[in-house]
Motif scaffolding. Sequence first.
Motif, mmCIF file in Angstrom:
data_model
loop_
_atom_site.group_PDB
_atom_site.id
_atom_site.type_symbol
_atom_site.label_atom_id
_atom_site.label_comp_id
_atom_site.label_asym_id
_atom_site.label_seq_id
_atom_site.Cartn_x
_atom_site.Cartn_y
_atom_site.Cartn_z
ATOM 1 N N SER A 21 0.815 -1.215 0.000
ATOM 2 C CA SER A 21 0.000 0.000 0.000
ATOM 3 C C SER A 21 0.850 1.268 0.000
ATOM 4 O O SER A 21 0.363 2.344 -0.334
ATOM 5 N N LEU A 74 -5.878 -7.160 -2.390
ATOM 6 C CA LEU A 74 -7.138 -6.513 -2.013
ATOM 7 C C LEU A 74 -7.005 -5.726 -0.720
ATOM 8 O O LEU A 74 -7.545 -4.616 -0.591
ATOM 9 N N LEU A 75 -6.279 -6.278 0.241
ATOM 10 C CA LEU A 75 -6.084 -5.571 1.505
ATOM 11 C C LEU A 75 -5.257 -4.308 1.292
ATOM 12 O O LEU A 75 -5.548 -3.252 1.886
ATOM 13 N N ALA A 78 -7.486 -1.751 -0.220
ATOM 14 C CA ALA A 78 -8.402 -1.227 0.794
ATOM 15 C C ALA A 78 -7.689 -0.212 1.687
ATOM 16 O O ALA A 78 -8.268 0.817 2.070
ATOM 17 N N ARG A 81 -7.576 2.869 0.009
ATOM 18 C CA ARG A 81 -8.938 3.302 -0.320
ATOM 19 C C ARG A 81 -9.136 3.402 -1.829
ATOM 20 O O ARG A 81 -9.699 4.378 -2.341
ATOM 21 N N VAL A 83 -10.496 0.649 -3.583
ATOM 22 C CA VAL A 83 -11.460 -0.367 -4.000
ATOM 23 C C VAL A 83 -12.764 0.333 -4.346
ATOM 24 O O VAL A 83 -13.455 0.862 -3.474
ATOM 25 N N TRP A 86 -16.943 -3.903 -4.237
ATOM 26 C CA TRP A 86 -16.649 -5.310 -3.957
ATOM 27 C C TRP A 86 -17.445 -6.233 -4.871
ATOM 28 O O TRP A 86 -17.222 -7.436 -4.880
ATOM 29 N N GLY A 134 -9.373 -4.859 -9.128
ATOM 30 C CA GLY A 134 -8.938 -3.754 -8.278
ATOM 31 C C GLY A 134 -7.595 -3.185 -8.717
ATOM 32 O O GLY A 134 -7.404 -1.965 -8.732
#
Length: 457
Positions: A21, A74-75, A78, A81, A83, A86, A134
């Motif tokens: 991230s 995906l994490l 997330a 921010r 995403v 879903w 994503g």
Amino acid sequence: MKYLVFAIAALGVPPLAWLLSLNARWMRHAFWGMALALCLYQSTAINFFSNEFYRGTSRGMETSLVHLLCATILLALAMRRRVRSWFPGTGFRLYALYFLLCLPSFWTVESALVGWFEVWKMILLPLVGLAVFGYLDSTDDIETPVRALALLVIANAVWVLRAHFLHIYQPAGLFPHRNSMAMAMQLLGPVFLAAWLEFGLKPRFGRLCAFAFFCAAFATVRSYSRGAIALAPIGYGIAAIASLSERIGSGRKFRRMVPFLVLCAVGAAVAAPRVIERFATAPEASKDTRVQLAACAREMIIDEPWRGVGINNWGIKINPPYEYAARAGRDTGRGEGYADGIVETVYLLVAAECGIPALCAMLLWFFWYFVKCVALLKRTRGSMWHFLPAGLAGGLFTNYLQSALEWVLRQPINMILLMFVFGIVSWLDIRTRKRTDIAGNVLDVVAPDAAEAGVVE
């Protein structure tokens, strides 16, 4: 030890996601990790509560390194921010409908644990499609996923070539079975053919796609899978026609077809004797078994048309003391401990195990993505992304058609690859939905031929 290593890898998901991230470029490396994990799928997947001798489409609560990497992506998205949704697009909602319509079959299962094995696989599958969607939605970097798939195809061809020199008649490559390998190559091969026709051999990406195409075609032929070989011209033909029709006035793509046709002719001439032998010497018992198992599926559907006989419970219900096989005229007295095979079509298998409503939902799910690929041929006209719907239209069509002859689309790695390309199609659909003609306005990318001709700098 295997469970301990897997637990350590699972605990590493949150810190790795945090690292990804921090820098979007690092997330690109996760896709290369996914490609490597797919190459090593059989050695990196683990089955919890497994029954390795069960004759079904799932033999345990299978979780692999691919799933962990998808969860990590995906994490990370997330945390950033990034995403958007879903459940992006109609395709994922149709999959959710298919999943929910499979659950009533638990009312008729013999073994709920065996049924849960398949449900667990279905729960993990959306991780793949959502991770691909994503990543693309946040970066617009389509080359990295395509390069990752090319790496898988090339590595598989190397493994098949190695088996060839070891005189293995029908190698499975990196896949659990030769038919699942051939089906995967049929899905991806047309994409690389369309990319080669689109880009040519000048950019490195075009050379990579051309090489990956020949690797996919070689592996398909070398598998000697009759269904895959018979359907290969259809899939590649759809991809070629869709690609050539995009710039019909340009002779560049037609000139690129010349070496393709020559090499295909040479390859067909070399492989022809073995391919003819494979079709000519196919045992009659194989055809009889397919017909008898289809008749057994019909008996199950007649008994339970709405709920089926139980998800992933075919391997139980096809054998005594259940009478479906006997009612269909199949011999059931073949010795103690004999376990009969699985019906050789994924459509009858789903209808028999989960009922007709679940089959209809699965067909809608499949059909939506194929129709969307056809629609995207017009929307992506004039962009560098046109090769994706062109190739996937051919790949999906052959996979759906071959699934009428094989059940291997339910193999975990085949479903993962299917979800991978579904994530790409969903992203393309949302990315291009605002206009039907995106000649540089929405995609902001011109076709390679236009750049080569000096239309843009």
